[in-house]
Design a protein around this motif. Structure first.
Motif, PDB file in Angstrom:
ATOM      1  N   GLN A  46      -3.051  12.497   2.962  1.00 30.13           N
ATOM      2  CA  GLN A  46      -4.422  12.447   2.455  1.00 30.13           C
ATOM      3  C   GLN A  46      -4.529  13.142   1.100  1.00 30.13           C
ATOM      4  O   GLN A  46      -5.180  12.631   0.181  1.00 30.13           O
ATOM      5  CB  GLN A  46      -5.385  13.099   3.447  1.00 30.13           C
ATOM      6  CG  GLN A  46      -5.572  12.308   4.717  1.00 30.13           C
ATOM      7  CD  GLN A  46      -6.372  13.062   5.765  1.00 30.13           C
ATOM      8  OE1 GLN A  46      -6.604  14.261   5.649  1.00 30.13           O
ATOM      9  NE2 GLN A  46      -6.796  12.345   6.796  1.00 30.13           N
ATOM     10  N   LEU A  47      -3.885  14.286   0.967  1.00 31.13           N
ATOM     11  CA  LEU A  47      -3.902  15.034  -0.287  1.00 31.13           C
ATOM     12  C   LEU A  47      -3.264  14.227  -1.407  1.00 31.13           C
ATOM     13  O   LEU A  47      -3.794  14.151  -2.522  1.00 31.13           O
ATOM     14  CB  LEU A  47      -3.161  16.368  -0.116  1.00 31.13           C
ATOM     15  CG  LEU A  47      -3.112  17.287  -1.326  1.00 31.13           C
ATOM     16  CD1 LEU A  47      -4.501  17.804  -1.660  1.00 31.13           C
ATOM     17  CD2 LEU A  47      -2.171  18.453  -1.066  1.00 31.13           C
ATOM     18  N   LEU A  48      -2.137  13.586  -1.101  1.00 22.79           N
ATOM     19  CA  LEU A  48      -1.438  12.799  -2.116  1.00 22.79           C
ATOM     20  C   LEU A  48      -2.189  11.517  -2.472  1.00 22.79           C
ATOM     21  O   LEU A  48      -1.999  10.969  -3.555  1.00 22.79           O
ATOM     22  CB  LEU A  48      -0.021  12.464  -1.646  1.00 22.79           C
ATOM     23  CG  LEU A  48       0.905  13.663  -1.501  1.00 22.79           C
ATOM     24  CD1 LEU A  48       2.231  13.234  -0.872  1.00 22.79           C
ATOM     25  CD2 LEU A  48       1.143  14.338  -2.839  1.00 22.79           C
ATOM     26  N   GLY A  49      -3.047  11.064  -1.589  1.00 20.84           N
ATOM     27  CA  GLY A  49      -3.843   9.873  -1.864  1.00 20.84           C
ATOM     28  C   GLY A  49      -5.182  10.194  -2.510  1.00 20.84           C
ATOM     29  O   GLY A  49      -5.901   9.302  -2.947  1.00 20.84           O
ATOM     30  N   SER A  78       8.142  10.022  -6.578  1.00 18.57           N
ATOM     31  CA  SER A  78       7.448  10.007  -7.865  1.00 18.57           C
ATOM     32  C   SER A  78       7.005   8.586  -8.230  1.00 18.57           C
ATOM     33  O   SER A  78       5.874   8.361  -8.668  1.00 18.57           O
ATOM     34  CB  SER A  78       8.376  10.576  -8.940  1.00 18.57           C
ATOM     35  OG  SER A  78       7.762  10.515 -10.196  1.00 18.57           O
ATOM     36  N   PHE A  79       7.897   7.634  -8.025  1.00 16.74           N
ATOM     37  CA  PHE A  79       7.602   6.232  -8.306  1.00 16.74           C
ATOM     38  C   PHE A  79       6.441   5.748  -7.433  1.00 16.74           C
ATOM     39  O   PHE A  79       5.540   5.046  -7.909  1.00 16.74           O
ATOM     40  CB  PHE A  79       8.860   5.384  -8.066  1.00 16.74           C
ATOM     41  CG  PHE A  79       8.689   3.937  -8.373  1.00 16.74           C
ATOM     42  CD1 PHE A  79       8.720   3.481  -9.682  1.00 16.74           C
ATOM     43  CD2 PHE A  79       8.491   3.016  -7.348  1.00 16.74           C
ATOM     44  CE1 PHE A  79       8.552   2.131  -9.972  1.00 16.74           C
ATOM     45  CE2 PHE A  79       8.326   1.670  -7.629  1.00 16.74           C
ATOM     46  CZ  PHE A  79       8.353   1.222  -8.943  1.00 16.74           C
ATOM     47  N   LEU A  80       6.463   6.119  -6.151  1.00 12.21           N
ATOM     48  CA  LEU A  80       5.390   5.716  -5.238  1.00 12.21           C
ATOM     49  C   LEU A  80       4.047   6.307  -5.657  1.00 12.21           C
ATOM     50  O   LEU A  80       3.007   5.645  -5.547  1.00 12.21           O
ATOM     51  CB  LEU A  80       5.731   6.110  -3.802  1.00 12.21           C
ATOM     52  CG  LEU A  80       6.896   5.364  -3.167  1.00 12.21           C
ATOM     53  CD1 LEU A  80       7.238   5.968  -1.810  1.00 12.21           C
ATOM     54  CD2 LEU A  80       6.603   3.881  -3.046  1.00 12.21           C
ATOM     55  N   LEU A  81       4.070   7.543  -6.146  1.00  5.26           N
ATOM     56  CA  LEU A  81       2.829   8.146  -6.646  1.00  5.26           C
ATOM     57  C   LEU A  81       2.312   7.383  -7.862  1.00  5.26           C
ATOM     58  O   LEU A  81       1.114   7.121  -7.973  1.00  5.26           O
ATOM     59  CB  LEU A  81       3.047   9.621  -7.007  1.00  5.26           C
ATOM     60  CG  LEU A  81       3.094  10.596  -5.844  1.00  5.26           C
ATOM     61  CD1 LEU A  81       3.506  11.981  -6.314  1.00  5.26           C
ATOM     62  CD2 LEU A  81       1.748  10.648  -5.135  1.00  5.26           C
ATOM     63  N   ASP A  82       3.209   7.036  -8.778  1.00  2.03           N
ATOM     64  CA  ASP A  82       2.814   6.277  -9.968  1.00  2.03           C
ATOM     65  C   ASP A  82       2.186   4.937  -9.589  1.00  2.03           C
ATOM     66  O   ASP A  82       1.239   4.482 -10.232  1.00  2.03           O
ATOM     67  CB  ASP A  82       4.015   6.027 -10.883  1.00  2.03           C
ATOM     68  CG  ASP A  82       4.495   7.279 -11.594  1.00  2.03           C
ATOM     69  OD1 ASP A  82       3.695   8.244 -11.717  1.00  2.03           O
ATOM     70  OD2 ASP A  82       5.669   7.300 -12.021  1.00  2.03           O
ATOM     71  N   ARG A  83       2.728   4.303  -8.570  1.00  2.53           N
ATOM     72  CA  ARG A  83       2.267   2.969  -8.155  1.00  2.53           C
ATOM     73  C   ARG A  83       1.147   3.027  -7.110  1.00  2.53           C
ATOM     74  O   ARG A  83       0.739   1.997  -6.591  1.00  2.53           O
ATOM     75  CB  ARG A  83       3.441   2.167  -7.554  1.00  2.53           C
ATOM     76  CG  ARG A  83       4.569   1.913  -8.503  1.00  2.53           C
ATOM     77  CD  ARG A  83       4.208   0.789  -9.455  1.00  2.53           C
ATOM     78  NE  ARG A  83       5.331   0.366 -10.256  1.00  2.53           N
ATOM     79  CZ  ARG A  83       5.538   0.733 -11.515  1.00  2.53           C
ATOM     80  NH1 ARG A  83       4.695   1.536 -12.106  1.00  2.53           N
ATOM     81  NH2 ARG A  83       6.582   0.298 -12.183  1.00  2.53           N
ATOM     82  N   LYS A  84       0.708   4.258  -6.784  1.00  3.85           N
ATOM     83  CA  LYS A  84      -0.336   4.469  -5.766  1.00  3.85           C
ATOM     84  C   LYS A  84       0.053   3.835  -4.420  1.00  3.85           C
ATOM     85  O   LYS A  84      -0.738   3.181  -3.746  1.00  3.85           O
ATOM     86  CB  LYS A  84      -1.680   3.929  -6.252  1.00  3.85           C
ATOM     87  CG  LYS A  84      -2.213   4.661  -7.468  1.00  3.85           C
ATOM     88  CD  LYS A  84      -3.545   4.123  -7.894  1.00  3.85           C
ATOM     89  CE  LYS A  84      -4.184   4.833  -9.050  1.00  3.85           C
ATOM     90  NZ  LYS A  84      -3.409   5.510 -10.018  1.00  3.85           N
ATOM     91  N   ARG A  85       1.312   4.056  -4.040  1.00  7.56           N
ATOM     92  CA  ARG A  85       1.843   3.504  -2.787  1.00  7.56           C
ATOM     93  C   ARG A  85       2.473   4.575  -1.905  1.00  7.56           C
ATOM     94  O   ARG A  85       3.333   4.274  -1.090  1.00  7.56           O
ATOM     95  CB  ARG A  85       2.891   2.440  -3.100  1.00  7.56           C
ATOM     96  CG  ARG A  85       2.315   1.218  -3.756  1.00  7.56           C
ATOM     97  CD  ARG A  85       2.872   0.019  -3.063  1.00  7.56           C
ATOM     98  NE  ARG A  85       2.479  -1.207  -3.706  1.00  7.56           N
ATOM     99  CZ  ARG A  85       1.956  -2.214  -3.035  1.00  7.56           C
ATOM    100  NH1 ARG A  85       1.814  -2.141  -1.746  1.00  7.56           N
ATOM    101  NH2 ARG A  85       1.627  -3.302  -3.659  1.00  7.56           N
ATOM    102  N   ILE A  86       2.045   5.821  -2.066  1.00  6.70           N
ATOM    103  CA  ILE A  86       2.639   6.903  -1.273  1.00  6.70           C
ATOM    104  C   ILE A  86       2.387   6.680   0.221  1.00  6.70           C
ATOM    105  O   ILE A  86       3.176   7.129   1.060  1.00  6.70           O
ATOM    106  CB  ILE A  86       2.124   8.287  -1.733  1.00  6.70           C
ATOM    107  CG1 ILE A  86       3.037   9.402  -1.236  1.00  6.70           C
ATOM    108  CG2 ILE A  86       0.687   8.515  -1.312  1.00  6.70           C
ATOM    109  CD1 ILE A  86       4.403   9.427  -1.845  1.00  6.70           C
TER     110      ILE A  86
END
Length: 179
Positions: A46-49, A78-86
């Motif tokens: 939730q925090l990462l989103g 890091s890539f998943l955070l950039d792509r909003k796919r965490i």
């Protein structure tokens, strides 16, 4: 396995990189731990989103949390955070495990029993059932289920092999009563 096409693509890319580097087993082990972290700490996802934190702060948080992790795992996060796919991380881990297990000739199996299996029993089950599913061995997760009364129930993918006493009694009851 996941139904996400994106998770499958990311997992395949990470798997190919891990194979090229000869780090498949290490990355698979670390991904297992990562999955546990995300499954047990829903607040982290939730925090990462959350849009309240910048991507840079989220990356710093992940880098700090997973200091000793493999660089490829950190890059993937890091890539998943950039792509909003965490939110896909658990699905990615599951897909990666599928690719790694297929490459190693291993299938994952759940063995339900009334007590914990010994190493010898697990090995015997692995040898006996791995051939039935066309694999070299099984990675067994033992689940204690007292309601079986005795015997085991084995699940490999969608296949279930049930030699438990409770299942045998149920079949006998159906045969005798006809219902």
């Amino acid at each position: 396995m996941s139904q996400s096409v994106a998770a499958k693509r990311y997992a395949l890319a990470l798997f190919n990189l891990a194979q090229e580097q000869g780090q498949t087993a290490i990355i698979q082990e670390e991904l297992h731990e990562l999955k546990n972290v995300f499954q047990t700490n829903k607040e982290l996802e939730q925090l990462l989103g959350s849009p309240k934190l910048s991507v840079a702060k989220k990356k710093a948080l992940l880098t700090d949390l997973f200091k000793g992790a493999n660089v490829h795992i950190l890059n993937t996060l890091s890539f998943l955070l950039d792509r909003k796919r965490i939110n896909e991380i658990i699905a990615i881990v599951d897909e990666f495990n599928g690719f790694a297990n297929d490459a190693a000739g291993v299938a994952e199996a759940k063995v339900y029993s009334t007590r914990a299996l010994t190493a010898e029993e697990s090995e015997s089950i692995s040898k006996a059932f791995a051939q039935k599913v066309g694999k070299q061995s099984l990675k067994i997760e033992n689940i204690i289920e007292p309601s079986l009364l005795g015997g085991i129930r084995l699940q490999i993918g969608n296949s279930i092999y049930d030699s438990s006493v409770s299942a045998k009694l149920e079949r006998l009851k159906r045969d005798l009563i006809g219902s």
